[in-house]
Design a protein around this motif. Sequence first.
Motif, PDB file in Angstrom:
ATOM      1  N   PHE A 211       0.816  -1.224   0.000  1.00 61.97           N
ATOM      2  CA  PHE A 211       0.000   0.000   0.000  1.00 61.97           C
ATOM      3  C   PHE A 211       0.850   1.274   0.000  1.00 61.97           C
ATOM      4  O   PHE A 211       0.334   2.352   0.272  1.00 61.97           O
ATOM      5  CB  PHE A 211      -0.942  -0.008   1.213  1.00 61.97           C
ATOM      6  CG  PHE A 211      -1.904  -1.165   1.186  1.00 61.97           C
ATOM      7  CD1 PHE A 211      -2.996  -1.151   0.340  1.00 61.97           C
ATOM      8  CD2 PHE A 211      -1.676  -2.285   1.970  1.00 61.97           C
ATOM      9  CE1 PHE A 211      -3.862  -2.232   0.287  1.00 61.97           C
ATOM     10  CE2 PHE A 211      -2.542  -3.366   1.927  1.00 61.97           C
ATOM     11  CZ  PHE A 211      -3.640  -3.347   1.078  1.00 61.97           C
ATOM     12  N   ILE A 212       2.117   1.140  -0.330  1.00 60.62           N
ATOM     13  CA  ILE A 212       3.013   2.308  -0.278  1.00 60.62           C
ATOM     14  C   ILE A 212       2.479   3.441  -1.162  1.00 60.62           C
ATOM     15  O   ILE A 212       2.427   4.598  -0.752  1.00 60.62           O
ATOM     16  CB  ILE A 212       4.449   1.912  -0.681  1.00 60.62           C
ATOM     17  CG1 ILE A 212       5.102   1.146   0.465  1.00 60.62           C
ATOM     18  CG2 ILE A 212       5.289   3.134  -1.038  1.00 60.62           C
ATOM     19  CD1 ILE A 212       6.495   0.628   0.192  1.00 60.62           C
ATOM     20  N   GLU A 213       2.041   3.083  -2.371  1.00 59.98           N
ATOM     21  CA  GLU A 213       1.575   4.130  -3.283  1.00 59.98           C
ATOM     22  C   GLU A 213       0.356   4.847  -2.692  1.00 59.98           C
ATOM     23  O   GLU A 213       0.274   6.073  -2.702  1.00 59.98           O
ATOM     24  CB  GLU A 213       1.222   3.510  -4.630  1.00 59.98           C
ATOM     25  CG  GLU A 213       1.262   4.523  -5.744  1.00 59.98           C
ATOM     26  CD  GLU A 213       0.720   3.935  -7.030  1.00 59.98           C
ATOM     27  OE1 GLU A 213       1.022   2.767  -7.312  1.00 59.98           O
ATOM     28  OE2 GLU A 213      -0.023   4.652  -7.721  1.00 59.98           O
ATOM     29  N   ARG A 214      -0.557   4.060  -2.124  1.00 63.19           N
ATOM     30  CA  ARG A 214      -1.764   4.659  -1.548  1.00 63.19           C
ATOM     31  C   ARG A 214      -1.407   5.592  -0.389  1.00 63.19           C
ATOM     32  O   ARG A 214      -1.923   6.694  -0.282  1.00 63.19           O
ATOM     33  CB  ARG A 214      -2.696   3.546  -1.065  1.00 63.19           C
ATOM     34  CG  ARG A 214      -4.019   4.051  -0.551  1.00 63.19           C
ATOM     35  CD  ARG A 214      -4.854   2.927   0.036  1.00 63.19           C
ATOM     36  NE  ARG A 214      -5.405   2.027  -0.975  1.00 63.19           N
ATOM     37  CZ  ARG A 214      -6.125   0.936  -0.687  1.00 63.19           C
ATOM     38  NH1 ARG A 214      -6.369   0.636   0.579  1.00 63.19           N
ATOM     39  NH2 ARG A 214      -6.612   0.170  -1.633  1.00 63.19           N
ATOM     40  N   CYS A 215      -0.516   5.155   0.479  1.00 63.49           N
ATOM     41  CA  CYS A 215      -0.169   5.965   1.655  1.00 63.49           C
ATOM     42  C   CYS A 215       0.673   7.178   1.289  1.00 63.49           C
ATOM     43  O   CYS A 215       0.655   8.171   2.008  1.00 63.49           O
ATOM     44  CB  CYS A 215       0.579   5.125   2.684  1.00 63.49           C
ATOM     45  SG  CYS A 215      -0.474   4.002   3.573  1.00 63.49           S
ATOM     46  N   SER A 216       1.449   7.076   0.179  1.00 58.75           N
ATOM     47  CA  SER A 216       2.324   8.222  -0.148  1.00 58.75           C
ATOM     48  C   SER A 216       1.572   9.353  -0.826  1.00 58.75           C
ATOM     49  O   SER A 216       2.101  10.452  -0.907  1.00 58.75           O
ATOM     50  CB  SER A 216       3.475   7.847  -1.064  1.00 58.75           C
ATOM     51  OG  SER A 216       3.653   6.543  -1.235  1.00 58.75           O
ATOM     52  N   ARG A 217       0.342   9.089  -1.317  1.00 59.77           N
ATOM     53  CA  ARG A 217      -0.386  10.157  -2.010  1.00 59.77           C
ATOM     54  C   ARG A 217      -0.561  11.353  -1.094  1.00 59.77           C
ATOM     55  O   ARG A 217      -1.045  11.210   0.021  1.00 59.77           O
ATOM     56  CB  ARG A 217      -1.767   9.655  -2.441  1.00 59.77           C
ATOM     57  CG  ARG A 217      -1.755   9.002  -3.799  1.00 59.77           C
ATOM     58  CD  ARG A 217      -3.144   8.498  -4.146  1.00 59.77           C
ATOM     59  NE  ARG A 217      -3.055   7.179  -4.736  1.00 59.77           N
ATOM     60  CZ  ARG A 217      -3.972   6.232  -4.615  1.00 59.77           C
ATOM     61  NH1 ARG A 217      -5.067   6.452  -3.927  1.00 59.77           N
ATOM     62  NH2 ARG A 217      -3.812   5.059  -5.177  1.00 59.77           N
ATOM     63  N   GLY A 218      -0.140  12.507  -1.587  1.00 60.94           N
ATOM     64  CA  GLY A 218      -0.359  13.735  -0.816  1.00 60.94           C
ATOM     65  C   GLY A 218       0.701  14.009   0.233  1.00 60.94           C
ATOM     66  O   GLY A 218       0.711  15.052   0.853  1.00 60.94           O
ATOM     67  N   SER A 219       1.639  13.037   0.435  1.00 59.86           N
ATOM     68  CA  SER A 219       2.660  13.332   1.450  1.00 59.86           C
ATOM     69  C   SER A 219       3.882  13.966   0.780  1.00 59.86           C
ATOM     70  O   SER A 219       4.147  13.704  -0.386  1.00 59.86           O
ATOM     71  CB  SER A 219       3.057  12.060   2.189  1.00 59.86           C
ATOM     72  OG  SER A 219       3.459  11.101   1.278  1.00 59.86           O
ATOM     73  N   PRO A 220       4.611  14.801   1.489  1.00 58.15           N
ATOM     74  CA  PRO A 220       5.745  15.483   0.849  1.00 58.15           C
ATOM     75  C   PRO A 220       6.820  14.488   0.447  1.00 58.15           C
ATOM     76  O   PRO A 220       7.312  13.745   1.285  1.00 58.15           O
ATOM     77  CB  PRO A 220       6.255  16.428   1.946  1.00 58.15           C
ATOM     78  CG  PRO A 220       5.652  15.947   3.216  1.00 58.15           C
ATOM     79  CD  PRO A 220       4.447  15.135   2.879  1.00 58.15           C
ATOM     80  N   PRO A 221       7.196  14.422  -0.846  1.00 58.00           N
ATOM     81  CA  PRO A 221       8.120  13.388  -1.294  1.00 58.00           C
ATOM     82  C   PRO A 221       9.594  13.741  -1.119  1.00 58.00           C
ATOM     83  O   PRO A 221      10.450  12.902  -1.278  1.00 58.00           O
ATOM     84  CB  PRO A 221       7.785  13.280  -2.792  1.00 58.00           C
ATOM     85  CG  PRO A 221       7.276  14.623  -3.167  1.00 58.00           C
ATOM     86  CD  PRO A 221       6.680  15.245  -1.934  1.00 58.00           C
TER      87      PRO A 221
END
Length: 453
Positions: A211-221
């Motif tokens: 679920f990395i992609e789902r959790c990373s949405r919207g977080s500062p990369p």
Amino acid sequence: MPWLTKSRFMAGRQCVKRLWFEVNAPLEVRAPESLAILQGRAFDDFVRTLWPGEVIDRARGMPAAIAQTRRVIDAGGAPVLHQAAVRNGEFAIIADVLRRDRGGTELIEIKASTSVKPEHVPDAAYQVLVLRGARVPVERALIGHVNNAFTLEREGDYRGLLIEEDITATVEALLPALADQAIDLHRVMSAREMPQIAMGPQCTSPHDCPFIERCSRGSPPLQDLLHHKDPRVRAGAANSTTFFDPRQAAELRAQPFPRSYLDFETIGFAVPEVPGTRPYEQLPFQWSLHVEAAGGELQHAEFLAIESFGDFAALSKALIEAVPDEGPVFAYNAPFEGRALALLARLVPAHEAALTRLRARLVDLLPITRRAYYHPRMSGSWSIKAVIPTITAELAYDTLGEVQEGEGAQRAFLELRSGVPDAARRARLMRELLDYCRRDTEVLVTLARFLQS
Ligand code: SF4
């Protein structure tokens, strides 16, 4: 009420949010099975041939498998029982092997790894917890794993490939805390509210979370990149600065022609198939070669073995004939190609000298690229798949079909080897494997030219 299966228990130990997602909001499109899963299945199959016994049928679903297991156990049990399905209330497991030995029952968890890993202990402990709760008295817990010191001397002789390690003491020490954790995890996965968990080290340890992609949405990369140890990566993240120093590619410009560009695709097996090889030794099944003349003309040669896999003499001979007698042989991360050539030299004594000479001519483009070039879109990575889209969009790997990376190539190879009844799919996979490997060496040519520009 959903059951807390062993895989859910392990997902929950990694991250309760992952567990909640898996039960309440699973991925719509599941990723293809990883090579590790395919290897694990092949090793399970091997163990079943090593220890013939009764196998619980899982094809008719978990409740039927649980009922069948109960009947076998109530009738006194089998000396070796594979895939025993057991449930205690909301907690359920499938045990790889239950073996009656020395007057007691042993649980043997089969792992295709080459050692016992820390996460194997709670994995086995949860099974012991459920088995005992369901009145299956388990005295010992073991991990059965691959012995990486094993060499296949003769076809079919696998004595010594499987190692059993007794982990009973560590499992027993873990059990009291584990019982409470199982109850907590069951409560989490049954809740309506998603747990609020920030991303962190748990996202990649002990396994990459799906679920990395789902959790990373919207977080500062950019946070990691802003603190990267390489100042060029920090500058790229902060100001989108590209770094290019052609002086660092001086050794590349000094290389004579003809220049060869080589790439291997390899596969390793938990259960080695080729005499003289060890578990997971990376065996070439394919290569691609571009040869560049002084005027820039390119010639391409390639080799792919599916049915003929294991005929390393043919693969080596074709390669030796295709590579010019002189000039550098470029690769990206050349130690990989070096290991493949060393392995071929060992397996094919008739070509040992030629393969060893070829190996001595390898020139690694990776360290040259590292010194000379960085683009912010590489996001801190010098993998060829990160580098090439910043140089040309035409050769980006996502323009290929199903086979876009090394593991995809290995999966395609395994699928082809297992026999693909659909002729159109077979032809497509063959084509895609060839396209992928060819792309690898096309990319090397483009990269070398770019670095000299
Ligand atoms: S990506 Fe990280 S935070 Fe998100 S569910 Fe997976 S492990 Fe948990």
